[in-house]
Design an enzyme around this catalytic site. Structure first.
Site, PDB file in Angstrom:
ATOM      1  NE  ARG A 165      16.102   9.882  30.667  1.00  0.00           N
ATOM      2  CZ  ARG A 165      14.723  10.407  30.385  1.00  0.00           C
ATOM      3  NH1 ARG A 165      14.481  11.594  30.598  1.00  0.00           N
ATOM      4  NH2 ARG A 165      13.948   9.658  29.550  1.00  0.00           N
ATOM      5  CD  GLU A 218      29.004  15.122  61.839  1.00  0.00           C
ATOM      6  OE1 GLU A 218      27.734  15.042  62.069  1.00  0.00           O
ATOM      7  OE2 GLU A 218      29.560  13.837  61.745  1.00  0.00           O
TER       8      GLU A 218
HETATM    9  N1  4GY Z   1      19.734  13.791  50.611  1.00  0.00           N
HETATM   10  N2  4GY Z   1      20.299  15.141  48.694  1.00  0.00           N
HETATM   11  C1  4GY Z   1      22.206  14.818  49.938  1.00  0.00           C
HETATM   12  C2  4GY Z   1      22.864  14.182  51.226  1.00  0.00           C
HETATM   13  C3  4GY Z   1      24.853  14.167  52.337  1.00  0.00           C
HETATM   14  C4  4GY Z   1      26.789  15.671  55.095  1.00  0.00           C
HETATM   15  C5  4GY Z   1      26.458  17.394  53.463  1.00  0.00           C
HETATM   16  C6  4GY Z   1      20.547  14.444  49.857  1.00  0.00           C
HETATM   17  O1  4GY Z   1      21.498  16.056  48.510  1.00  0.00           O
HETATM   18  N3  4GY Z   1      22.491  15.642  48.998  1.00  0.00           N
HETATM   19  O2  4GY Z   1      22.445  13.477  52.059  1.00  0.00           O
HETATM   20  N4  4GY Z   1      23.979  14.784  51.443  1.00  0.00           N
HETATM   21  C7  4GY Z   1      25.317  15.334  53.265  1.00  0.00           C
HETATM   22  C8  4GY Z   1      26.330  14.563  54.387  1.00  0.00           C
HETATM   23  C9  4GY Z   1      27.279  16.730  54.368  1.00  0.00           C
HETATM   24  C10 4GY Z   1      25.930  16.211  52.321  1.00  0.00           C
END
Ligand code: 4GY
Length: 247
Positions: A153, A115
């Site tokens: 890159r 979460e």
């Molecule tokens: N979109 N850009 C992303 C993401 C997963 C719960 C915090 C996104 O950068 N990260 O979706 N991350 C979440 C899942 C904990 C990160």
């Protein structure tokens, strides 16, 4: 440039980034990528890294202490390292951000799971939050790899001396023109003849017009911030006329 990735799944990171261009950049010593398991910084016998949310609700939240110890360990060796967290709550990642991050000598990329991460991690340890797009991944790892790929890159030498990242799309805020290679005719679909003409002026002009056409049709938002020349504006006027006066 150094990249430290803090993750509960270090196996996701290292192998894919060792292929192809980034693999060569690692071999050449241009970049160093290290994945650290946050669980290694847990201090209880069950190696706990998450707990239930205060206030209730579903799922688990990543605990502050293991992440704090992991970041402090890296920073004690490299005090100027910048800590970036990957989250949909972050600022949108783009080519400009990739270029600015490439001037940092050392990035720490924090990958959340479940979460999310205890808010005190952001308050006390995170310099910047980045989102790679408006969708939700199962964790920050793939987002961290996207950031590493795009940042590495643009580093000098990574693409090889013959090619620079300056020339490509987004450096000039336009989409790329279409590319072709042999055969000349694939099932009746031929390569535009101008590309075989040997007329470099005509080829450059055709490519510029195709780049403008694609950008106008697919990403008009980019055209607004592109630095267009008078010639570009004339080409766009031609394009509009050829497409029956839309916009
Ligand atoms: N979109 N850009 C992303 C993401 C997963 C719960 C915090 C996104 O950068 N990260 O979706 N991350 C979440 C899942 C904990 C990160």
């Amino acid at each position: 440039m150094r990249f430290d990735i803090l993750t509960l799944f270090p196996g996701m990171i290292t192998t894919p980034l060792q292929e192809s261009i980034l693999g060569k950049a690692i071999q050449k010593g241009l970049i160093e990528i290290r994945a650290t398991n946050i669980r290694d910084f847990s201090e209880d016998k069950h190696r706990t890294v998450d707990d239930t949310p205060y206030g209730g609700g579903q799922g688990m939240v990543m605990k502050v202490e293991p992440i704090a110890r992991a970041i402090e360990g890296i920073k004690s060796q490299s005090p100027s390292a910048r800590t970036v967290s990957l989250t949909p709550q972050g600022k949108p990642f783009d080519q400009q951000r990739a270029r600015s991050l490439s001037s940092e000598p050392h990035l720490i990329l924090l990958c959340g799971r479940y979460e999310g991460v205890d808010e005190r991690v952001r308050e006390l340890f995170v310099d910047e939050e980045i989102s790679i797009g408006d969708y939700i991944l199962t964790g920050g790892e793939l987002a961290a790899m996207v950031v590493i790929d795009a940042v590495a890159r643009v580093l000098p030498g990574v693409l090889g001396s013959e090619r620079s990242a300056e020339e490509d799309s987004f450096s000039n805020s336009l989409l790329e023109y279409p590319q072709y290679t042999r055969p000349y005719d694939f099932r009746g679909n031929r390569v535009p003849d101008v590309l075989l003409s040997g007329n470099h002026g005509a080829i450059s002009l055709w490519r510029r017009k195709e780049a403008l056409k694609r950008t106008w049709m697919r990403r008009p938002d980019l055209l607004a911030k592109a630095g267009l020349t008078e010639e570009d504006r004339e080409l766009l006027e031609q394009i509009r006329q050829e497409h029956g006066q839309r916009t």
